[in-house]
Design a protein around this motif. Structure first.
Motif, mmCIF file in Angstrom:
data_model
loop_
_atom_site.group_PDB
_atom_site.id
_atom_site.type_symbol
_atom_site.label_atom_id
_atom_site.label_comp_id
_atom_site.label_asym_id
_atom_site.label_seq_id
_atom_site.Cartn_x
_atom_site.Cartn_y
_atom_site.Cartn_z
ATOM 1 N N LEU A 250 43.909 51.756 44.452
ATOM 2 C CA LEU A 250 44.995 50.338 45.288
ATOM 3 C C LEU A 250 44.226 49.328 45.126
ATOM 4 C CD1 LEU A 250 46.197 49.506 46.970
ATOM 5 C CD2 LEU A 250 45.210 49.351 49.168
ATOM 6 N N VAL A 251 43.023 48.774 44.411
ATOM 7 C CA VAL A 251 42.914 47.516 44.101
ATOM 8 C C VAL A 251 42.610 47.123 42.795
ATOM 9 C CG1 VAL A 251 40.442 45.919 43.531
ATOM 10 C CG2 VAL A 251 40.488 47.630 45.426
ATOM 11 N N TYR A 252 42.960 48.610 42.228
ATOM 12 C CA TYR A 252 43.425 48.218 40.529
ATOM 13 C C TYR A 252 45.322 47.562 40.469
ATOM 14 C CZ TYR A 252 44.793 50.309 35.941
ATOM 15 O OH TYR A 252 45.335 50.031 34.243
ATOM 16 N N LEU A 253 45.940 48.541 41.537
ATOM 17 C CA LEU A 253 47.149 48.147 40.868
ATOM 18 C C LEU A 253 47.477 47.300 41.776
ATOM 19 C CD1 LEU A 253 49.549 50.546 42.443
ATOM 20 C CD2 LEU A 253 49.520 48.486 43.423
ATOM 21 N N LEU A 254 46.983 46.517 42.745
ATOM 22 C CA LEU A 254 47.256 45.272 43.404
ATOM 23 C C LEU A 254 47.094 44.125 41.941
ATOM 24 C CD1 LEU A 254 46.418 45.651 47.308
ATOM 25 C CD2 LEU A 254 48.610 45.810 45.908
ATOM 26 N N ARG A 255 45.397 44.020 41.901
ATOM 27 C CA ARG A 255 44.924 42.895 41.230
ATOM 28 C C ARG A 255 45.673 43.129 40.235
ATOM 29 N NH1 ARG A 255 40.335 45.089 36.910
ATOM 30 N NH2 ARG A 255 42.485 46.023 35.768
ATOM 31 N N VAL A 263 37.888 43.184 47.384
ATOM 32 C CA VAL A 263 37.241 44.045 47.223
ATOM 33 C C VAL A 263 37.366 43.981 45.331
ATOM 34 C CG1 VAL A 263 36.957 46.651 46.574
ATOM 35 C CG2 VAL A 263 37.940 45.619 48.671
ATOM 36 N N ASP A 264 35.336 44.098 44.968
ATOM 37 C CA ASP A 264 35.190 44.410 43.599
ATOM 38 C C ASP A 264 35.683 45.828 43.260
ATOM 39 O OD1 ASP A 264 34.130 42.896 41.250
ATOM 40 O OD2 ASP A 264 33.106 44.946 41.943
ATOM 41 N N LEU A 265 36.555 45.593 42.468
ATOM 42 C CA LEU A 265 36.966 47.240 41.621
ATOM 43 C C LEU A 265 35.392 48.007 41.115
ATOM 44 C CD1 LEU A 265 38.943 49.661 41.257
ATOM 45 C CD2 LEU A 265 38.884 48.366 38.553
ATOM 46 N N ARG A 289 38.461 58.835 38.035
ATOM 47 C CA ARG A 289 38.283 60.043 36.953
ATOM 48 C C ARG A 289 38.702 59.425 35.226
ATOM 49 N NH1 ARG A 289 41.827 62.907 39.523
ATOM 50 N NH2 ARG A 289 43.408 62.266 38.285
ATOM 51 N N ALA A 290 39.004 58.445 35.500
ATOM 52 C CA ALA A 290 39.678 57.661 34.362
ATOM 53 C C ALA A 290 39.328 56.398 34.222
ATOM 54 C CB ALA A 290 41.588 57.275 34.183
ATOM 55 N N GLY A 291 38.880 55.631 34.998
ATOM 56 C CA GLY A 291 38.114 54.197 34.247
ATOM 57 C C GLY A 291 39.098 53.348 34.828
ATOM 58 N N ASP A 292 38.436 51.863 34.350
ATOM 59 C CA ASP A 292 39.892 50.739 34.556
ATOM 60 C C ASP A 292 40.578 50.509 33.485
ATOM 61 O OD1 ASP A 292 40.201 48.433 35.587
ATOM 62 O OD2 ASP A 292 38.595 47.104 35.574
ATOM 63 N N THR B 178 49.461 51.134 33.045
ATOM 64 C CA THR B 178 50.172 49.368 33.603
ATOM 65 C C THR B 178 50.243 49.943 35.678
ATOM 66 O OG1 THR B 178 52.260 48.439 33.820
ATOM 67 C CG2 THR B 178 52.341 50.472 34.158
ATOM 68 N N THR B 179 50.889 48.512 36.107
ATOM 69 C CA THR B 179 50.934 48.250 37.799
ATOM 70 C C THR B 179 52.517 48.376 37.633
ATOM 71 O OG1 THR B 179 50.278 46.525 37.744
ATOM 72 C CG2 THR B 179 48.616 48.199 37.904
ATOM 73 N N PRO B 180 52.817 48.032 39.075
ATOM 74 C CA PRO B 180 54.443 47.863 38.987
ATOM 75 C C PRO B 180 54.819 46.175 39.142
ATOM 76 C CG PRO B 180 53.259 48.884 41.445
ATOM 77 C CD PRO B 180 52.144 48.973 40.419
ATOM 78 N N GLY B 181 53.450 45.145 39.162
ATOM 79 C CA GLY B 181 53.135 44.110 39.261
ATOM 80 C C GLY B 181 53.736 43.479 37.430
ATOM 81 N N ARG B 182 53.136 44.165 37.017
ATOM 82 C CA ARG B 182 53.555 44.232 35.186
ATOM 83 C C ARG B 182 54.760 45.510 35.207
ATOM 84 N NH1 ARG B 182 48.302 46.572 32.142
ATOM 85 N NH2 ARG B 182 49.272 45.094 30.478
ATOM 86 N N VAL B 183 55.323 45.777 35.448
ATOM 87 C CA VAL B 183 56.075 46.427 35.168
ATOM 88 C C VAL B 183 57.467 45.901 35.347
ATOM 89 C CG1 VAL B 183 57.811 48.251 35.814
ATOM 90 C CG2 VAL B 183 55.574 49.140 35.507
#
Lengths: 296, 296
Positions: A250-255, A263-265, A289-292, B178-183
């Motif tokens: 979620l943090v990855y997606l929102l950030r 929250v720090d990723l 699994r995948a990492g940043d 990618t993420t929704p905002g970037r899309v």
């Protein structure tokens, strides 16, 4: 735009697991606190025989003052639970009401209308002690026993909750079946009922749509989202329910979508590793699994 | 609203797998055709030594006339591949151009600018045979070697593709970052460049955001989405890339969000089971584990 993430690994995350020692919970709590998260659902004051993993609620609560910067909450399912939570020193409680009668009966042994009416008692107990109350509507979209939930059920609970002075309101996709379109639709119907009351969302990734639903919720005006590190969690009373949305995913997606979070990723991924270690099995988090993308 | 799903299990899905017999591909094709999908990416006319799983492209192509209701396409990476695809009877080809120079070099041994210029030859080869051409921009958001892709690179390729008469355009999140905002942001920048040209999206679920990104793409105007049954797939040249978005998870999300698709959900789950069987390992699809909400 800013979203408040509430970390629920210690409660919703651990609820379905076999009980782990308090020391392991404290280890997970320390890892969670290190993410910078400002709100943590710490435990539940519910029946120890029905939810043995939360039997140490009062013991755990005694350790929460080690983290003065975090607002801790506990889940309750009855006025008695609310009293226990207040007595244990919690400053914020969540009262869960299932919108589905069948689910409410299976979960707490009373129907949805009766559970809704208890909001009154619970708000009185909490507010007398200067404790805030959030009402969370479980099975807000679907019930594992009764199928789709009529949105009007959720609106009725919301109206009752507002009339009785709750401090926050949230909608939960208990069994992980909702989708972005249904999320947007329900929130659009809810907003006139709850007016300016802070609105939260609680999503599971059971059918892959949890993060998409969470993002749709934010676009529709939700400012608070529950998530658990590693995607730990499920619901013991909901067949097929697996996996809260993972905090780090979620943090990855929102950030990366330009939405601010506390929250720090990297710290969330580290906390997910602690979660995986304390429960002793793999977790559904994608980032674990995948990492940043920066380090991929 | 309506979204055209293109099933890519047979190409992007199988590309990273060790080669399976043609008979197994035909079994998967039959299962995929039974979903009602109208577009299928059947194979790739690329170097058999670099992508051994696609070495049977011409053989497979000979079986495609068994499904007259489906529009089949094949991926190509060069004018020579386009010639082979046309000779094999394909009526639609996809030419992939990486927006990242580093990725383009690793993938096809030439830089992004040189690969872009080949659009001209490929359109000529295809259109001379009355075959349609889609240009797909790989690494449209991030490159595993070079990091974030400047959006201008994608816009430049799009402008070149439009000027040279391509029939469709698509953007691919090759490594699932990618993420929704970037899309939403990239599509908003693309639209004035491509005007009315049909726009597609290709997403991987590597970091959990694939379905959220796909839904954001639809909201931003994408009318075509790639997906593979079971979430089969990855990219042999993209470190860490795993899992196309699963067709059944996408159908579930779109259907319940009120968006029309051709693909039948139960048939897609059945096809995912065939996919799992022919590759002989588990697949990341959520629906394959959890089932539809109706039957949960």
């Amino acid at each position: 735009m800013r979203v408040q993430i509430r970390e629920v690994a210690l409660r919703d995350g651990l609820q379905i697991e076999k009980p782990i020692p308090l020391s392991a919970k404290l280890e997970l709590l320390a890892a969670v606190a290190a993410t910078g998260v400002r709100e943590v659902e710490a435990t539940a004051f519910v029946s120890p025989s029905k939810v043995p993993s939360m039997a140490d609620a009062a013991e755990l609560a005694a350790h929460l003052h080690d983290y003065p910067d975090i607002e801790f909450s506990a889940l309750v399912a009855s006025p008695n639970g609310a009293k226990r939570a207040v007595a244990a020193g919690l400053r914020s409680i969540e009262y869960v009401v299932a919108a589905s009668d069948a689910f409410s009966q299976a979960n707490v042994g009373r129907g949805s209308a009766e559970a809704t009416e208890q909001i009154d008692d619970i708000v009185a107990i909490a507010h007398d002690a200067d404790v805030t109350v959030e009402v969370i509507v479980a099975t807000a979209w679907d019930c594992p026993f009764a199928g789709p939930t009529p949105p009007q059920r959720v609106l009725d609970i919301a109206a009752f909750a507002c009339d009785h002075g709750v401090d926050r309101f949230a909608i939960a996709d208990t069994i992980g079946t909702t989708t972005p379109g249904r999320v947007s639709s329900l929130i659009a119907q809810l907003r006139p009922v709850i007016d300016e009351l802070p609105l939260g969302g609680h999503f599971h990734n059971t059918r892959g749509a949890g993060l998409a639903s969470a993002y749709a919720a934010v676009q529709a005006g939700v400012t608070r989202l529950d998530a658990s590190v590693g995607g730990l969690g499920g619901c013991p009373f909901a067949p097929g329910a697996t996996g809260n949305i993972a905090t780090e995913d979620l943090v990855y997606l929102l950030r990366d979508s330009g939405i601010e979070v506390d929250v720090d990723l990297q710290a969330a991924v580290a906390a997910a590793e602690v979660a995986r270690s304390v429960v002793g099995h793999d977790l559904p988090s994608a980032l674990l699994r995948a990492g940043d993308r920066i380090t991929s």
